[in-house]
Design a protein around this motif. Sequence first.
Motif, PDB file in Angstrom:
ATOM      1  N   UNK A 256      75.662  39.080  80.999  1.00 16.81           N
ATOM      2  CA  UNK A 256      76.518  40.267  80.921  1.00 16.81           C
ATOM      3  C   UNK A 256      75.798  41.325  80.088  1.00 16.81           C
ATOM      4  N   UNK A 257      75.283  42.339  80.782  1.00 15.03           N
ATOM      5  CA  UNK A 257      74.584  43.418  80.072  1.00 15.03           C
ATOM      6  C   UNK A 257      75.201  44.779  80.386  1.00 15.03           C
TER       7      UNK A 257
ATOM      8  N   UNK B 227      79.886  33.923  67.394  1.00  8.94           N
ATOM      9  CA  UNK B 227      80.930  33.289  68.207  1.00  8.94           C
ATOM     10  C   UNK B 227      80.278  32.515  69.347  1.00  8.94           C
ATOM     11  N   UNK B 228      80.652  31.244  69.484  1.00 14.17           N
ATOM     12  CA  UNK B 228      80.071  30.393  70.525  1.00 14.17           C
ATOM     13  C   UNK B 228      81.145  29.522  71.168  1.00 14.17           C
ATOM     14  N   UNK B 229      81.233  29.570  72.491  1.00 14.29           N
ATOM     15  CA  UNK B 229      82.130  28.692  73.238  1.00 14.29           C
ATOM     16  C   UNK B 229      81.795  28.791  74.723  1.00 14.29           C
TER      17      UNK B 229
ATOM     18  N   UNK C 213      73.947  40.775  69.198  1.00 14.45           N
ATOM     19  CA  UNK C 213      73.122  39.574  69.205  1.00 14.45           C
ATOM     20  C   UNK C 213      73.783  38.484  70.012  1.00 14.45           C
ATOM     21  N   UNK C 214      73.027  37.421  70.284  1.00 11.67           N
ATOM     22  CA  UNK C 214      73.553  36.310  71.041  1.00 11.67           C
ATOM     23  C   UNK C 214      73.503  36.545  72.539  1.00 11.67           C
ATOM     24  N   UNK C 215      74.167  35.675  73.294  1.00 13.56           N
ATOM     25  CA  UNK C 215      74.158  35.783  74.747  1.00 13.56           C
ATOM     26  C   UNK C 215      75.560  35.570  75.304  1.00 13.56           C
ATOM     27  N   UNK C 216      75.834  36.246  76.432  1.00 11.43           N
ATOM     28  CA  UNK C 216      77.088  36.081  77.155  1.00 11.43           C
ATOM     29  C   UNK C 216      76.748  35.956  78.630  1.00 11.43           C
TER      30      UNK C 216
ATOM     31  N   UNK D  15      81.286  28.020  83.840  1.00 16.01           N
ATOM     32  CA  UNK D  15      81.528  29.318  84.469  1.00 16.01           C
ATOM     33  C   UNK D  15      81.228  30.454  83.494  1.00 16.01           C
ATOM     34  N   UNK D  16      81.627  30.276  82.241  1.00 23.20           N
ATOM     35  CA  UNK D  16      81.357  31.289  81.225  1.00 23.20           C
ATOM     36  C   UNK D  16      80.790  30.653  79.972  1.00 23.20           C
ATOM     37  N   UNK D  17      79.856  31.342  79.324  1.00 23.06           N
ATOM     38  CA  UNK D  17      79.247  30.815  78.105  1.00 23.06           C
ATOM     39  C   UNK D  17      78.963  31.957  77.138  1.00 23.06           C
TER      40      UNK D  17
END
Length: 275
Positions: free
Chosen positions: A86-87, A41-43, A76-79, A12-14
């Motif tokens: 999520x932008x 941060x990654x989870x 940086x990274x992705x959500x 559902x979330x990453x």
Amino acid sequence: MRNKYRRSAMPFGSVQGARKIFLAKERGGGAHEDLVALDDASFDFEAGEFVSLLGPSGCGKTTLLRMVAGLMPRSGGSIMVNGKDVDGPYGDYGFVFQAPSLMPWRTVLQNVLFPMDVLKRNDAAARNRAHELLALVGLADFASSRPHQLSGGMQQRVALCRALIHAPKLLLMDEPFGALDELTRLEMNDLLLNIRKETGASVLFVTHSISEAVYLADKVLVFSRRPARIVEQLTVNLAYPRSQAVRFTPEFTLAKRLASEALGIVAPTAAGGAH
């Protein structure tokens, strides 16, 4: 207890490699160096899962929460939430802040309905939902009261109802019970678990309390000091429904010990433990 939130092909979330850097020119106050608030941060989290974000003050937990909400751009990274990048701010989450921030000129019911006013959906169904939520948190008789007539714990219950009024799939909570006395805080913990059960929402919950993090969560993410990294992800193997009695069990003590080790508060045991 076997964790019922099994990793799926698309959670559902990453959050993957999320970073946040506050540039010196943006910080003001004569700052000459960039500030790395959050580093890599990654989870993942599943639908309906409760995740506690645990770590020292100023380590980037609130920053991460705001990035997940789209209230703060990442460096940086992705959500991803519910399959979407999520932008920027989006409508399918509720946010509960440290302070209730209720509008003093509005009644309890009107405060709860405020998001529906913004969404132009303040209809009979919304009002019925608001009354249902107030009943769920034990405030059915206070719908016409003003915030100043309520205790701190009652005000935070109103804020929780306001965050849930539009039935979000994700609830973001930034240490919402930190200012409450211990007994009220324990009551709010139990209330929150009941609400999570009733709504099925995923929850990301920021706290500085090891006991609170363990009691509430399916998973605890332990953060290092700034620049923050997630140094440990602990699965909490405590059965539901939970009651305060669980705090006195060996399983609860073990989970607190593992979190304390990850925070560097106590030295790791020689035998280690199963995470």
